[in-house]
Design a protein around this motif. Structure first.
Motif, PDB file in Angstrom:
ATOM      1  N   GLY A 128       2.100   8.988  -4.451  1.00  0.00           N
ATOM      2  CA  GLY A 128       2.091  10.180  -5.300  1.00  0.00           C
ATOM      3  C   GLY A 128       2.393  11.467  -4.552  1.00  0.00           C
ATOM      4  O   GLY A 128       3.280  12.237  -4.935  1.00  0.00           O
ATOM      5  N   LEU A 129       1.679  11.701  -3.431  1.00  0.00           N
ATOM      6  CA  LEU A 129       1.787  13.004  -2.782  1.00  0.00           C
ATOM      7  C   LEU A 129       3.094  13.202  -2.014  1.00  0.00           C
ATOM      8  O   LEU A 129       3.377  14.309  -1.574  1.00  0.00           O
ATOM      9  N   THR A 130       3.890  12.149  -1.842  1.00  0.00           N
ATOM     10  CA  THR A 130       5.210  12.344  -1.234  1.00  0.00           C
ATOM     11  C   THR A 130       6.092  13.138  -2.197  1.00  0.00           C
ATOM     12  O   THR A 130       7.026  13.832  -1.778  1.00  0.00           O
ATOM     13  N   GLN A 131       5.778  13.047  -3.491  1.00  0.00           N
ATOM     14  CA  GLN A 131       6.492  13.832  -4.505  1.00  0.00           C
ATOM     15  C   GLN A 131       5.884  15.230  -4.508  1.00  0.00           C
ATOM     16  O   GLN A 131       4.678  15.375  -4.675  1.00  0.00           O
ATOM     17  N   GLY A 146       0.820  -1.211   0.000  1.00  0.00           N
ATOM     18  CA  GLY A 146       0.000   0.000   0.000  1.00  0.00           C
ATOM     19  C   GLY A 146       0.852   1.258   0.000  1.00  0.00           C
ATOM     20  O   GLY A 146       1.988   1.261   0.480  1.00  0.00           O
ATOM     21  N   GLY A 147       0.286   2.341  -0.531  1.00  0.00           N
ATOM     22  CA  GLY A 147       0.986   3.634  -0.529  1.00  0.00           C
ATOM     23  C   GLY A 147       1.341   4.038   0.884  1.00  0.00           C
ATOM     24  O   GLY A 147       0.541   3.864   1.803  1.00  0.00           O
ATOM     25  N   MET A 148       2.558   4.542   1.076  1.00  0.00           N
ATOM     26  CA  MET A 148       2.980   5.010   2.405  1.00  0.00           C
ATOM     27  C   MET A 148       3.782   6.296   2.241  1.00  0.00           C
ATOM     28  O   MET A 148       4.790   6.323   1.535  1.00  0.00           O
ATOM     29  N   HIS A 149       3.315   7.336   2.953  1.00  0.00           N
ATOM     30  CA  HIS A 149       3.933   8.648   2.864  1.00  0.00           C
ATOM     31  C   HIS A 149       5.410   8.592   3.288  1.00  0.00           C
ATOM     32  O   HIS A 149       5.727   8.044   4.347  1.00  0.00           O
ATOM     33  N   PHE A 150       6.277   9.118   2.459  1.00  0.00           N
ATOM     34  CA  PHE A 150       7.731   9.142   2.696  1.00  0.00           C
ATOM     35  C   PHE A 150       8.352   7.751   2.864  1.00  0.00           C
ATOM     36  O   PHE A 150       9.421   7.600   3.438  1.00  0.00           O
ATOM     37  N   VAL A 151       7.645   6.717   2.388  1.00  0.00           N
ATOM     38  CA  VAL A 151       8.176   5.354   2.370  1.00  0.00           C
ATOM     39  C   VAL A 151       8.083   4.805   0.948  1.00  0.00           C
ATOM     40  O   VAL A 151       9.023   4.153   0.454  1.00  0.00           O
TER      41      VAL A 151
END
Ligand SMILES: Cc1cc2nc3c(=O)[nH]c(=O)nc-3n(C[C@H](O)[C@H](O)[C@H](O)COP(=O)(O)O)c2cc1C
Length: 324
Positions: free
Chosen positions: A43-46, A18-23
């Motif tokens: 996506g939003l970590t970028q 699963g998507g994980m922020h800054f991981v």
């Protein structure tokens, strides 16, 4: 292993990261996909769509297998440039998107026109049915155990998954509390077509985060997570630390009058300090109860092969004996 999810996404094993922020950077997504699962870039970590386009290109250089991008839709005063992120995904030739948060309906037409398959992550049967009705190709059903945002219904996977199986026609994966071959077989038995893991993939060699984060997960038991932001109806399951204790103390003392501004310092912009610098008390960070089942830091390939070997053992040896 062949399930509706392996068929839908063209992957070897029904295991999704699963998507994980800054991981969820290219390194982790590529490692999971190369190991036969489905890796996902967050996506939003970028910071910008241009950065996401570069991250997608980096991932493509590391794997020729399918991988996806997570798009999390959060309420925001100044929303991120979602049209730009969608363009970066389509132009980058990515064919799988994991959506999460608010209803993704607005973004389905441009993605579907480009041949992108959408798996929406949700925490209730009614939201899963809504996702099905608006045309999502699959859903990820996130139980109360999960790391991150479990919603406000508090239904654990032993109930949520069979309920989802009763109602849904599209394929779905079990998410939250999944760690090993036992989880996979249980998920399949409860009606899912595979499983999604967050916390377990965070404690792998390729996860591009500080060693302190991995050590904290290995050291944690199933009793070490806390639910924060409940009074704001934005519940998040996090690992207990000094920041979680400070935050919960504020929630307790301010009661129903607590606002986001009161807790801003413990939650906003803390991920880079935790994940990259290893400052473990800099703020709160998502972690599932499944930490209690995590005792090592393998490579993604070791982890996935181990899960599949254990699942095969249960399916072909343990269960048939009981069924005779
Ligand atoms: C550190 C961390 C960060 C996460 N960030 C996101 C995110 O940005 N967007 C999202 O949709 N889910 C996010 N999640 C949730 C995961 O994608 C997944 O649904 C969840 O971790 C599953 O539960 P588990 O941790 O028990 O496996 C995050 C989870 C963790 C542990």
């Amino acid at each position: 292993m062949k399930t509706r999810i392996t068929e839908l996404f063209g992957i070897r094993y029904p295991i999704i990261q699963g998507g994980m922020h800054f991981v969820g950077f290219a390194e982790l997504a590529a490692a999971v996909s190369n190991a036969g699962g489905l890796g996902i870039i967050t996506g939003l970590t970028q910071r910008t769509p241009e950065d996401l386009a570069r991250e997608i290109a980096r991932c493509k250089a590391m794997t020729d297998k399918p991988f996806g991008v997570n798009l999390t839709f959060l309420p925001a005063v100044k929303p991120p440039d979602y049209p730009g992120y969608v363009r970066a995904i389509v132009d980058g030739g990515v064919k799988i998107v994991e959506t999460a948060g608010n209803n993704p309906q607005k973004w389905l037409p441009p993605l579907h026109e480009a041949g992108v398959r959408i798996i929406h992550k949700c925490t209730s049967v009614r939201h899963a049915l809504k996702a099905e009705s608006i045309g999502c190709d699959a859903v990820s059903v996130d139980g109360f155990e999960c790391g991150g945002h479990p919603g406000e219904d508090d239904v654990p996977n032993f109930i949520l998954l069979p309920r989802a199986a009763e109602e849904l026609k599209i394929p779905f994966v079990a998410s939250g509390g999944m760690a090993d071959g036992r989880s996979l077989v249980a998920a399949l038995a409860l009606g899912a077509d595979g499983m999604n893991m967050g916390t377990r993939f965070l404690a792998t060699k390729e996860a591009p985060v500080h060693q302190n984060v991995k050590d904290a997960i290995v050291a944690a038991s199933e009793l070490d997570t806390r639910l924060v932001m409940r009074p704001l109806r934005n519940t998040e399951r996090v690992l207990n630390n000094a920041a979680a204790e400070r935050l919960l103390e504020k929630e307790k003392s301010l009661g129903a009058s607590v606002t986001f501004d009161d807790i801003f310092g413990e939650v906003a912009g803390v991920y880079p300090r935790i994940m990259q610098k290893g400052e473990m008390d800099a703020g709160v960070w998502s972690c599932g109860m499944v930490a209690g089942l995590i005792r090592d830091v393998p490579t993604c390939a070791e982890l996935i092969e181990r899960i599949m070997a254990e699942a095969r053992e249960i399916i072909t040896r343990r269960l048939p004996v009981m069924a005779t």
